[in-house]
Design an enzyme around this catalytic site. Structure first.
Site, PDB file in Angstrom:
ATOM      1  N   ARG A  94       0.856  -1.185   0.000  1.00 14.14           N
ATOM      2  CA  ARG A  94       0.000   0.000   0.000  1.00 14.14           C
ATOM      3  C   ARG A  94       0.892   1.235   0.000  1.00 14.14           C
ATOM      4  O   ARG A  94       1.644   1.443   0.946  1.00 14.14           O
ATOM      5  CB  ARG A  94      -0.856  -0.060   1.269  1.00 14.14           C
ATOM      6  CG  ARG A  94      -1.997   0.880   1.350  1.00 14.14           C
ATOM      7  CD  ARG A  94      -2.648   0.750   2.732  1.00 14.14           C
ATOM      8  NE  ARG A  94      -1.852   1.408   3.742  1.00 14.14           N
ATOM      9  CZ  ARG A  94      -1.744   1.024   5.013  1.00 14.14           C
ATOM     10  NH1 ARG A  94      -2.367  -0.026   5.443  1.00 14.14           N
ATOM     11  NH2 ARG A  94      -1.003   1.710   5.865  1.00 14.14           N
ATOM     12  N   TYR A 117       4.333   3.999  11.901  1.00 18.90           N
ATOM     13  CA  TYR A 117       4.506   2.546  11.895  1.00 18.90           C
ATOM     14  C   TYR A 117       5.340   1.997  10.738  1.00 18.90           C
ATOM     15  O   TYR A 117       5.559   0.809  10.660  1.00 18.90           O
ATOM     16  CB  TYR A 117       3.153   1.827  11.968  1.00 18.90           C
ATOM     17  CG  TYR A 117       2.144   2.183  10.888  1.00 18.90           C
ATOM     18  CD1 TYR A 117       2.190   1.570   9.637  1.00 18.90           C
ATOM     19  CD2 TYR A 117       1.136   3.113  11.129  1.00 18.90           C
ATOM     20  CE1 TYR A 117       1.270   1.878   8.653  1.00 18.90           C
ATOM     21  CE2 TYR A 117       0.200   3.434  10.144  1.00 18.90           C
ATOM     22  CZ  TYR A 117       0.272   2.812   8.913  1.00 18.90           C
ATOM     23  OH  TYR A 117      -0.642   3.117   7.945  1.00 18.90           O
ATOM     24  N   HIS A 152      -3.365   4.097   5.336  1.00 13.86           N
ATOM     25  CA  HIS A 152      -4.575   3.266   5.241  1.00 13.86           C
ATOM     26  C   HIS A 152      -5.732   4.047   4.629  1.00 13.86           C
ATOM     27  O   HIS A 152      -6.416   3.567   3.725  1.00 13.86           O
ATOM     28  CB  HIS A 152      -4.959   2.762   6.634  1.00 13.86           C
ATOM     29  CG  HIS A 152      -6.340   2.208   6.730  1.00 13.86           C
ATOM     30  ND1 HIS A 152      -6.699   1.002   6.163  1.00 13.86           N
ATOM     31  CD2 HIS A 152      -7.470   2.705   7.302  1.00 13.86           C
ATOM     32  CE1 HIS A 152      -7.988   0.784   6.395  1.00 13.86           C
ATOM     33  NE2 HIS A 152      -8.472   1.792   7.074  1.00 13.86           N
TER      34      HIS A 152
END
Lengths: 348, 333
Positions: A261, A274, A265
């Protein structure tokens, strides 16, 4: 195995189809980029992205009978939905939640792709719920064929049901129960897991103790296949093989497309907490659209001029879709009350 | 007319709907060769074969979810949950999926699904074979919730449920499966293929003094209680069998209490936030001027389940005598 079967299915795709695959990936990307910009400008409330996963999605879509076979997507399937027949205007109307918005009349957040006409099932936001439902769609296909309600060779009828989800969603019990039905009943179903390495912030090794999602297929007595999810033709080949198995009555397949990705998100996420920028940059270098463009150019299918022209056309389509959506009216407040119950058949 | 039991009525309805419509199929745990643990599907596997009577894996969520998928594909699934107590793993699929599909797609996808489940206590079933779960689902727009109390209604309502284009939860009072008998028109007569419309209550007994609202086994018991107080106390009770909780037949609820002026709602679920609360609120809101006394509820105590030991089970369950006592109390108000 015949010699012919050793030839990759994608090698039989004609130039027009290859260009169509490229165009679909590109159009999705340009639309996706615009949605992020609109969110940062405060014009829309929410966006969730397919960037980086276009190859996995478009490769899969082109391997099925688009608009006929059932597709039960997840919220990241923008490029897949475009490939099935959802338009940039549809997407823009969703982003702006305008009256008559195609998926839900403005009720749902964007990215809940849906079209009854195209057999694209409108999902919820709760992950993996679509998997056992897809087993039900596949069950219905098989039921109609076995009970004489449909001809198994009729290409105008759905013959396979495809569902997609992320790797994190395979931790759900719903996924297991759906896969178990698919295995027990040898259902014409394909489960395409787009393993993009993170479920929001949680990495794969916190989701599962096996190396691959596909390893779990053994537990359902079905084939499990790992494929490079950034190679659109490899994904096409893997899904096409699963489609052929389903059409032939040989049951379900689990396909894991390893991808990444490229964005957070969603528009509400910040991925800096993260994952490292170096990691993201590394994967930007593996961009599936760039990769496919280079392939097509090396094969002499796409000239640099054609590539530029594609880009111009994609931006123009996005521009006009955005303008039309901005000009469209909002839903009437009372539209919130409609479509709770389906009316009785025969109008009684 | 033939007298049959409640469970025979359920079976007849499924049999006739399967014969009528090749899209109708059954799935659930042990519904195949076993014919269901309560025998609701007995003989249907032999008659319709394994393609249409399908033993599911032992996983309730997927029984419902596969039903939803098949319903999206315009089949007509009848999913059996072996006991209502086991339906909770499927809550997400029922509440978040089946109920919301039509709305969330602005009418594009519908879910013509029937979920049957035996419910209720008094059968030595303990905490996990006695539950009443209707209130959870009666809260959810998009669902229909049906609970019959007679063989005639069970058959007619189940046929309506199969023909309904929406998800219908069909809860069957299992204590009455064989205990409750009643006349049903023979299948081969003109009256045989009847349906009972969803959304309409039934005046089970006419009366002037007091209205009792109930459903399922409690409707059956309330009629018995009405006979007791008529005989022993001369109280003329009207019993309204709600039959459908969602959508609730508000007109029938209000018409009765406007006539009698007193309302008692009986249900075997535990009291708090049970379905009786909604009936009470409706009456308080729209029939306040007709009331001659407080709106009363008689229900199970607020404990986490129906206990197994006979003494505690009987203490938990409302019965014709405790209902009669509640009627006397309210009638004397």
């Amino acid at each position: 195995m015949t010699t012919d079967a050793l030839v990759r299915a994608s090698s039989r795709l004609d130039e027009q189809t290859l260009l169509s695959i490229y165009w679909t990936m590109l159009l999705s990307r340009r639309l996706d980029e615009r949605a992020w910009a609109l969110h940062r400008q405060g014009k829309i409330h929410f966006h969730i992205s397919a960037m980086g996963q276009e190859a996995a999605q478009v490769g899969a879509a082109f391997a099925i009978q688009r608009g006929v076979d059932y597709v039960n997507p997840y919220y990241r399937d923008l490029a897949l939905s475009i490939a099935i027949g959802i338009t940039p205007l549809d997407i823009m109307m969703s982003l702006y939640a305008k009256q008559g918005e195609y998926s839900s009349g403005g009720r749902q957040m964007p990215a809940h792709f849906n079209s009854r006409r195209l057999n694209l099932v409108g999902g919820s936001s709760v992950v993996a719920t679509q998997v056992p439902q897809t087993a039900g769609l596949a069950f219905a296909i098989k039921y109609r064929q076995k009970t004489g309600l449909a001809d198994p060779a009729d290409p105008t009828q759905p013959r396979v049901a495809l569902t997609c989800l992320g790797e994190g969603s395979t931790s759900q019990g719903e996924w297991h129960e759906g896969m178990n039905w698919a295995g027990v009943h040898r259902l014409p179903m394909i489960c395409l897991v787009q393993n993009n390495a993170y479920a929001i912030s949680v990495p794969v090794d916190s989701q599962m103790a096996v190396a691959n999602v596909a390893d779990r297929a053994a537990g359902y007595g079905i084939p499990g296949v790992v494929v490079d999810g950034n190679d659109v033709l490899a994904v096409y080949d893997a899904v096409r093989e699963a489609v052929e198995r389903a059409y032939a009555g040989e049951g379900a397949t689990l396909i894991e497309a390893k991808t990444y990705r490229l964005t957070p998100h969603s528009s509400d996420d910040d991925d800096r907490s993260y994952r490292t920028r170096e990691e993201v940059e590394l994967w930007k270098g593996r961009d599936p659209i760039l990769r496919f463009r280079q392939h097509l150019q090396a094969e002499g299918v796409l000239s640099p001029e054609q590539a530029e022209d594609c880009d111009r056309r994609a931006r123009a389509e996005v521009d006009s879709a955005q303008a039309a959506a901005e000009a469209a009216p909002d839903p009437e407040p009372e539209e919130a009350l409609g479509a709770v119950y389906a009316p009785a058949e025969g109008g009684s | 007319m033939t007298q049959i039991t409640l469970i025979e009525a359920v079976r007849q309805a499924m049999d006739e709907e399967m014969a009528r419509d090749p899209r109708v199929f059954l799935t659930g745990e042990d519904v195949g060769v076993r014919g269901g643990v309560f025998r609701a599907t007995q003989g249907l596997f032999e008659k319709y074969g394994p393609d249409r009577v399908i033993d599911s894996p032992l996983a309730e969520l997927s029984i419902v979810a596969v039903g939803i998928g098949a319903a999206l594909a315009e089949l007509r699934p009848i999913c059996e949950i072996q006991f209502a107590d086991f339906i909770h793993p499927a809550f997400n699929q029922i509440v978040s999926e089946a109920a919301r599909f039509y709305y969330r797609t602005n009418g594009a996808w519908r879910v013509p699904l029937v979920i049957r489940a035996p419910y209720g206590g008094g059968v030595s079933g303990g905490l996990y074979h006695s539950q009443s779960v209707e209130a959870f689902y009666a809260h959810v727009p998009g669902l229909k919730v049906v609970i019959p109390s007679t063989p005639y209604d069970a058959k007619g309502l189940l046929k309506s449920a199969v023909r309904d284009p929406n998800p219908v939860l069909f809860f069957e009072p299992k204590k009455g499966y064989r205990a409750i008998k009643g006349d049903v028109p023979d299948a081969d007569t003109p009256e045989g293929d009847y349906t009972v419309p969803i959304g309409q209550a039934r005046v089970a007994r006419e009366g002037r003094d007091l209205s009792v609202y109930a459903y399922g086994m409690m409707a059956h018991y309330s009629e018995k209680a009405a006979e007791i107080v008529a005989r022993e106390d001369g109280i003329d009770v009207e019993v309204i069998d709600l039959r459908t909780l969602l959508p609730l037949d508000k007109a029938a609820v209000l018409a009765s209490v406007r006539k009698t002026g007193k309302a008692l709602i009986v249900y075997e679920d535990n009291l708090t936030m049970g379905f009786g609360a909604e009936v009470a609120a409706l009456i308080a809101d729209e029939a306040f001027d007709s009331l001659d006394g407080p709106i009363r509820r008689l229900a199970g105590p607020d404990v986490p389940g129906v206990p197994y030991a006979h003494t505690m089970q009987e203490f938990y369950m409302p019965n014709p005598h405790t209902i009669a006592a509640a009627i006397r109390d309210l009638a004397a108000y």
